[in-house]
Write a protein that holds these residues in place. Structure first.
Motif, PDB file in Angstrom:
ATOM      1  N   ASP A 174       0.836  -1.189   0.000  1.00  0.00           N
ATOM      2  CA  ASP A 174       0.000   0.000   0.000  1.00  0.00           C
ATOM      3  C   ASP A 174       0.880   1.251   0.000  1.00  0.00           C
ATOM      4  O   ASP A 174       2.046   1.204   0.376  1.00  0.00           O
ATOM      5  N   PHE A 198       1.632   4.212   2.013  1.00  0.00           N
ATOM      6  CA  PHE A 198       1.423   4.547   3.421  1.00  0.00           C
ATOM      7  C   PHE A 198       2.157   5.836   3.740  1.00  0.00           C
ATOM      8  O   PHE A 198       3.380   5.924   3.601  1.00  0.00           O
ATOM      9  N   VAL A 200      -3.134   4.657   2.565  1.00  0.00           N
ATOM     10  CA  VAL A 200      -3.373   4.845   3.988  1.00  0.00           C
ATOM     11  C   VAL A 200      -2.615   6.095   4.421  1.00  0.00           C
ATOM     12  O   VAL A 200      -1.385   6.144   4.340  1.00  0.00           O
ATOM     13  N   MET A 256      -7.886   5.327   2.911  1.00  0.00           N
ATOM     14  CA  MET A 256      -8.183   5.495   4.326  1.00  0.00           C
ATOM     15  C   MET A 256      -7.428   6.709   4.842  1.00  0.00           C
ATOM     16  O   MET A 256      -6.195   6.732   4.799  1.00  0.00           O
ATOM     17  N   ASP A 270      -3.968   0.456  -2.391  1.00  0.00           N
ATOM     18  CA  ASP A 270      -4.659   1.208  -1.354  1.00  0.00           C
ATOM     19  C   ASP A 270      -3.769   2.335  -0.838  1.00  0.00           C
ATOM     20  O   ASP A 270      -2.545   2.233  -0.842  1.00  0.00           O
TER      21      ASP A 270
END
Length: 216
Positions: free
Chosen positions: A20, A22, A44, A64, A42
């Protein structure tokens, strides 16, 4: 060259966990004016993401946000969004794209420009969603939870692409006067209602439009 270095320095402050993107709590990812960043995984964010004016970010995975996320350019989402941090898109554009259904979970959210351009459905969960500039329907269905409200503020416009099957599944609250268009539907049945000239006392004028389908 300056823009590429700007992104490279910001990316250096980030790390990758489980493939991800991050952003750590002490890191900042800045996308400078004229630049564009695509994340195929993704995202984050526990630090700060800053999309400057005339810049953009494309998220092909889930996003997120647990930190600070400022969008003054445009943010294009293909998957789900979860926010427990601070998200400000009051000066930027939020675009829903892709083919998969999406969930967008947030609290009170003012949005400058919101574009629905996907083959699936988007379900937004927020106390209230306020459009301050433009709400555009190109393709796809937008809906909200029962406790949420979609409000088009005075001075904002609603656009609907001719011949499109895109609509809002629920009630649209519109404030202000002048021309108004409402692409609304109910459980797969939809239509477009137009008010050529709404009159009233300016910002205090408000109308709520929805469609109710009774199965035959």
């Amino acid at each position: 060259m300056k823009r590429l270095v700007y992104i490279a320095l910001a990316m250096f402050a980030c790390s990758s966990q489980a493939q991800d993107l991050f952003v750590q709590s002490d890191a900042e990812l800045t996308i400078g004016s004229g630049a564009y960043l695509t994340s195929g995984t993704d995202v984050v964010n526990e630090g700060r993401i800053d999309i400057r004016g005339n810049a953009g970010m494309l998220g092909l995975g889930n996003m997120m946000n647990y930190g600070f996320f400022i969008n003054n350019g445009y943010l294009e989402l293909f998957r789900n969004w979860v926010n427990t941090g601070t998200f400000n898109t009051s000066q930027g554009e939020l675009i829903f794209s892709g083919g998969a259904d999406q969930e967008f979970a947030h609290t009170y959210l003012p949005i400058s420009r919101l574009t629905v351009n996907k083959t699936g459905r988007i379900r937004m969960s927020a106390d209230s969603i306020k459009i301050t500039d433009e709400l555009s329907f190109t393709e796809g269905v937008l809906s909200i939870t029962e406790s949420s409200k979609l409000i088009v503020e005075s001075g904002a416009s609603v656009r609907h692409q001719a011949g499109s099957e895109s609509y809002f599944d629920g009630s649209i609250i519109s404030r202000g006067t002048g021309y108004r268009i409402f692409p609304v539907g109910d459980r797969g049945y939809y239509g477009t209602f137009e008010f050529l000239e709404m009159t009233g006392t300016g910002r205090s004028t408000e109308i709520e439009v929805s469609m109710a389908h009774e199965p035959g």
